[in-house]
Design an enzyme around this catalytic site. Structure first.
Site, short mmCIF file in Angstrom:
data_model
loop_
_atom_site.label_atom_id
_atom_site.label_comp_id
_atom_site.label_asym_id
_atom_site.label_seq_id
_atom_site.Cartn_x
_atom_site.Cartn_y
_atom_site.Cartn_z
N ALA A 10 0.87 -1.18 0.00
CA ALA A 10 0.00 0.00 0.00
C ALA A 10 0.90 1.23 0.00
CB ALA A 10 -0.87 -0.03 1.24
N GLY A 50 0.42 -5.12 0.58
CA GLY A 50 -0.79 -5.06 -0.24
C GLY A 50 -0.57 -5.66 -1.61
N GLU A 69 -1.04 -9.18 -1.23
CA GLU A 69 -2.47 -9.43 -0.97
C GLU A 69 -3.27 -9.44 -2.27
OE1 GLU A 69 -2.58 -6.47 2.13
OE2 GLU A 69 -3.27 -7.96 3.57
N GLU A 114 4.55 -5.60 6.81
CA GLU A 114 3.75 -4.63 7.58
C GLU A 114 4.17 -4.54 9.03
OE1 GLU A 114 2.61 -6.59 5.27
OE2 GLU A 114 0.94 -5.68 4.17
C1 LIG Z 1 -5.06 -2.23 4.05
C2 LIG Z 1 -3.56 -2.08 4.02
C3 LIG Z 1 -2.89 -3.15 3.28
C4 LIG Z 1 -1.60 -3.34 3.19
C5 LIG Z 1 -0.63 -2.65 4.01
C6 LIG Z 1 0.69 -2.43 3.29
O1 LIG Z 1 0.90 -2.84 2.18
S1 LIG Z 1 1.82 -1.55 4.13
C7 LIG Z 1 3.21 -1.49 3.05
C8 LIG Z 1 3.93 -2.75 2.98
N1 LIG Z 1 5.12 -2.61 2.17
C9 LIG Z 1 6.24 -2.21 2.67
O2 LIG Z 1 6.39 -1.98 3.83
C10 LIG Z 1 7.37 -2.06 1.68
C11 LIG Z 1 8.18 -0.86 2.02
N2 LIG Z 1 9.24 -0.65 1.04
C12 LIG Z 1 10.37 -1.34 1.07
O3 LIG Z 1 10.62 -2.22 1.85
C13 LIG Z 1 11.39 -0.94 0.06
O4 LIG Z 1 11.13 0.36 -0.34
C14 LIG Z 1 11.44 -1.86 -1.19
C15 LIG Z 1 10.07 -2.00 -1.81
C16 LIG Z 1 11.97 -3.23 -0.78
C17 LIG Z 1 12.38 -1.24 -2.26
O5 LIG Z 1 13.63 -0.98 -1.67
P1 LIG Z 1 14.71 -0.07 -2.43
O6 LIG Z 1 15.91 -0.08 -1.58
O7 LIG Z 1 14.81 -0.50 -3.83
O8 LIG Z 1 14.09 1.37 -2.50
P2 LIG Z 1 13.73 2.38 -1.31
O9 LIG Z 1 13.44 1.67 -0.07
O10 LIG Z 1 14.78 3.43 -1.27
O11 LIG Z 1 12.36 2.99 -1.84
C18 LIG Z 1 12.32 3.78 -3.02
C19 LIG Z 1 11.33 4.91 -2.81
O12 LIG Z 1 10.03 4.36 -2.70
C20 LIG Z 1 9.40 4.79 -1.50
N3 LIG Z 1 8.54 3.69 -1.04
C21 LIG Z 1 8.88 2.41 -0.90
N4 LIG Z 1 7.85 1.68 -0.49
C22 LIG Z 1 6.80 2.53 -0.39
C23 LIG Z 1 5.44 2.36 -0.04
N5 LIG Z 1 4.92 1.19 0.27
N6 LIG Z 1 4.67 3.47 -0.04
C24 LIG Z 1 5.14 4.67 -0.38
N7 LIG Z 1 6.44 4.89 -0.74
C25 LIG Z 1 7.24 3.83 -0.75
C26 LIG Z 1 10.55 5.07 -0.56
O13 LIG Z 1 10.17 5.96 0.44
C27 LIG Z 1 11.56 5.65 -1.52
O14 LIG Z 1 11.18 7.00 -1.75
P3 LIG Z 1 12.26 8.15 -1.73
O15 LIG Z 1 11.44 9.39 -1.93
O16 LIG Z 1 13.19 7.85 -2.86
O17 LIG Z 1 12.95 8.08 -0.43
#
Ligand SMILES: CC/C=C\CC(=O)SCCNC(=O)CCNC(=O)[C@H](O)C(C)(C)COP(=O)(O)OP(=O)(O)OC[C@H]1O[C@@H](n2cnc3c(N)ncnc32)[C@H](O)[C@@H]1OP(=O)(O)O
Length: 720
Positions: free
Chosen positions: A60, A99, A102, A122
């Site tokens: 998400a 998500g 999911e 999460e």
């Molecule tokens: C009803 C609710 C249902 C579901 C709940 C959820 O889904 S909660 C979210 C679950 N997902 C996560 O927690 C994933 C979080 N992200 C990561 O672990 C890493 O970003 C990822 C995907 C493994 C990629 O890693 P990488 O090292 O390649 O990149 P980085 O972490 O630097 O991320 C790049 C930019 O993307 C932004 N970002 C990442 N994930 C999210 C997200 N889920 N939502 C919004 N933004 C996200 C991150 O902040 C970075 O942005 P930047 O501006 O460049 O700092």
């Protein structure tokens, strides 16, 4: 955000929301409308969900969690997918997380590219997979795997996902083409058995047993953290309740977590960590406009614990290191110890035997710095003495190539003073590692007034390459970490006023610190602090005695000096603030009545009237003094933003991530309240200048609109 096209009777819904295809509102709308459109299209036989760019949705959109959201919600999108009259295939690549996974579990089939990873992270955000992930995953994997994956947040490989039954096929090559081929092989088969909402949990009858065992583990492993337990409760619900009721329970638990303080802190921490890697210098240079140099070789000067630890970090990342130590015996020991430490990593499964050999192959010892003329970076890690460091840097300046970076692992000394003895101060910086350097994740990088942007970019980049979280600090006495840490100082005063060391440790541990301040002091050695205090006294031309109560008009506690005089140097002598059972080699601290007597005697001699001290006062005194200094650090531009400070505390001092860090914690308590208490303690303790209220904090409380946004958090609705 979701591109729709029809190819070979497949409706392809390509999710296009870089960088991680997060399931923002427009993506959810696009998926919902796309699935409805494809379901109604007679020319479409099947639907494929796929991510554009580097990944299937990684979750998400976390940014949306801090503002009021808008329908359609993820479960609604999911149920539309599951109830489609056409089979839906999720084609996974990159990181299909949260998500994203999911959505895939609502689909009828899942195909994963060989390098894909899937998981439910999460829990790291203080949440649970709230779009029925806790209900659906157990239906595929069984309870044990679901409990492990969801409560740990672990990402599993495509191969493992196949073994667990999460994906139906792992493919190589063109993912879309392979997904179409797979789809053709199953077209026409009934969809009902593929709908997880219609399946049961196969080991549901064992749920109580698995729940109890997992709960016991979690309570031990994640003391004070609530999300893992909620995840577990929801998974239990998946086995005990009909699908719909289980989903309702999941939603209730998710809402509780989402509105709680822990998730707010963990979500903040996610963004803070990423924000800390971005930096701006006062001269306009920044991470966005400065390119790092490539570091191909390094030298570390000093083969003590720190130097050896730093060398390990570098060789582990494939950077050849020359470890310099004048004392031959010490060098020999250090090289041997590095071998042992890496052997330990092999035993723990963190590296292979071959990787260990590769590391040792690129490590060489040297007795003099003459050998360093070709290295790209030198990190000096000798003991904390300005004169000694200056002598070394003067020599390095003459020996090293002009492009080499000269860095110091100093934890307190002014980088400008070190740089001043060189002809290239633009190449000089601080790289402050935390002990043990090969374990602790923080790298506090320090720039001086003449450090160039290229140098800053290179050390920040180097930190990332060696697996550290790099934070940038401007030079000052103690930088962000040590300058700000007032916990030890206030804890000693609290002991003089009425608390006992174990009272304070208990309160700090209950707050979430992994270890109380006095236990830490015993572990690192009472003599370390003693030497620092003696050095400081020497600089000021004063002599410290066991009755010293003020130094240069500042309150001083000599309690630790008394321990030193008694030869109680901490764990290594079996006695310090606590007692240790050396006979059994135990590191378990035991409360020692001799220490209590020593404290009572000390107070009597100094005529300090002891009083009852509440846990609340202990937390306030230890943390608010620290927070006050944090605001001064921001005000002076030592730290560019509060996120940098909080990340230093999380990774340098193991501050509980679920509290965000001291600055975030203060924002949750309410800055006005924190400020008022700081003013109160300033009045009560006028001889401790760390209680002098920060002007920035005062301004934030009285005129918040006048404070530049980067000096306060962008990600939170902090209470003023
Ligand atoms: C009803 C609710 C249902 C579901 C709940 C959820 O889904 S909660 C979210 C679950 N997902 C996560 O927690 C994933 C979080 N992200 C990561 O672990 C890493 O970003 C990822 C995907 C493994 C990629 O890693 P990488 O090292 O390649 O990149 P980085 O972490 O630097 O991320 C790049 C930019 O993307 C932004 N970002 C990442 N994930 C999210 C997200 N889920 N939502 C919004 N933004 C996200 C991150 O902040 C970075 O942005 P930047 O501006 O460049 O700092």
């Amino acid at each position: 955000m979701v591109d729709y096209r029809v190819e070979d009777q497949f409706a392809i819904l390509e999710i296009n929301n870089p960088p991680v295809n997060a399931l923002s509102l427009h993506v959810r709308e696009g998926l919902l409308n796309g699935v409805l459109r494809a379901s109604a299209d007679n020319n479409v036989k099947a639907i494929i969900l796929i991510g554009k760019g580097k990944t299937f949705p990684s979750g998400a959109d976390i940014k949306e969690f801090s503002r009021p959201g808008k329908a359609p919600w993820l479960p609604e999108v999911g149920h539309t997918i599951e109830s489609s009259n056409k089979p839906v295939f999720s084609a996974l690549h990159g990181t299909a997380l949260g998500g994203g996974l999911e959505i895939a579990l609502f689909s009828h089939y899942r195909i994963a590219e060989k390098t894909a990873k899937v998981g439910f992270p999460e829990v790291h955000l203080g949440l649970l997979p709230g779009a029925e992930g806790t209900i659906r995953l157990p239906r595929l994997t069984g309870l044990v795997i679901a409990m492990e994956m969801i409560t740990s947040g672990r990402q599993v490989s495509a191969k493992e996902a196949l073994k667990f039954g999460i994906v139906d096929k792992v493919v190589e090559g063109n993912l879309l083409k392979e997904t179409k081929a797979f789809a053709k092989s199953v077209l026409g088969q009934p969809l009902e058995p593929r709908k997880l909402s219609l399946c049961g949990v196969k080991d549901a009858d064992q749920v109580d047993k698995y729940y109890e065992a997992a709960l016991k583990e979690l309570l031990k492993k994640y003391r004070g953290v609530i999300a893992p337990v909620s995840c577990l409760k929801s998974i239990r619900g998946s086995a005990q309740l009909p699908y719909k009721e289980a989903a309702e329970l999941e939603r209730t638990l998710f809402s509780e977590l989402m509105s709680g303080a822990q998730s707010a802190a963990l979500r903040y921490s996610f963004f803070a960590e990423r924000a800390a890697s971005r930096w701006n210098l006062p001269n306009g240079a920044s991470s966005a406009n400065s390119k790092p140099l490539t570091i191909k070789s390094a030298a570390v000067i000093g083969a003590g614990t720190m130097g050896s630890g730093i060398a390990i970090c570098l060789i582990r990342s494939g950077i050849p290191v020359i470890l310099v130590e004048q004392n031959e015996k010490m060098l020999e020991n250090a090289l041997r110890n590095i071998g042992y430490i890496l052997q330990g990593s092999v035993k723990l499964g963190r590296m292979t035997v071959d990787q260990r050999s590769d590391c040792l192959r690129i490590l060489q010892g040297a007795a003099s710095i003459e050998k360093l003329k070709d290295v790209d970076i030198v990190i000096e890690a000798v003991y904390e003495n300005l004169k000694l460091k200056q002598e070394i840097f003067e020599k390095l300046d003459k020996i090293c190539k002009p492009t080499a970076l000269l860095c110091s692992n100093t934890s307190t000394l002014d980088i400008d003073l070190i740089a001043s003895v060189t002809s290239k101060p633009d190449r000089v910086a601080g790289t402050h590692f935390f002990a043990p350097a090969y374990i602790m994740k923080l790298l506090e990088n320090i720039y001086g007034s003449k450090t160039s942007p290229i140098t800053v970019a290179t050390i920040m980049d180097l930190g990332k390459k060696i697996g550290k979280i790099s934070v940038l600090s401007k030079t000052c006495d103690g930088f962000i970490a040590n300058r700000m840490n007032k916990i030890g100082t206030e804890a000693a005063f609290l002991v003089e006023e009425g608390a006992l060391p174990h009272d304070i440790d208990q309160v700090l541990e209950d707050f979430g610190m992994p270890m109380g301040v006095f236990k830490v002091s015993d572990l690192s050695g009472i003599d370390i602090g003693w030497s620092i205090r003696q050095e400081m006294a020497k600089k000021q031309g004063i002599t410290l005695t066991l009755e010293t109560h003020y130094v240069s008009g500042e309150r001083y506690s000599s309690l630790a000096d008394r321990l030193y005089n008694l030869g109680r140097l901490g764990l290594k002598t079996g006695k310090g603030w606590y007692r240790y059972n050396n006979a059994s080699n135990s590191r378990k601290p035991i409360i020692d009545p001799d220490v209590t007597d020593m404290i009572l005697n000390h107070c009597e001699k100094l005529r300090i009237k002891r009083r009852q001290i509440s846990p609340q006062e202990i937390i306030e005194r230890c943390l608010y003094a620290t927070v006050n200094e944090g605001f001064k650090i921001l005000e002076e531009g030592v730290a560019e933003k509060p996120e940098d400070i909080d990340i230093v505390w999380q990774y340098g001092f193991s501050f509980p991530r679920y509290r965000g860090g001291p600055m975030f914690y203060a924002s949750q308590v309410g800055l006005k309240k924190v400020y008022e208490r700081i003013c109160y303690y300033h009045e009560s303790f006028p001889y401790s200048k760390h209680w002098l209220p920060s002007d920035l904090l005062k301004k934030l409380v009285s005129h918040p609109n006048e404070v530049p946004i980067n000096l306060w958090m962008n990600y939170t609705n902090s209470k003023l």
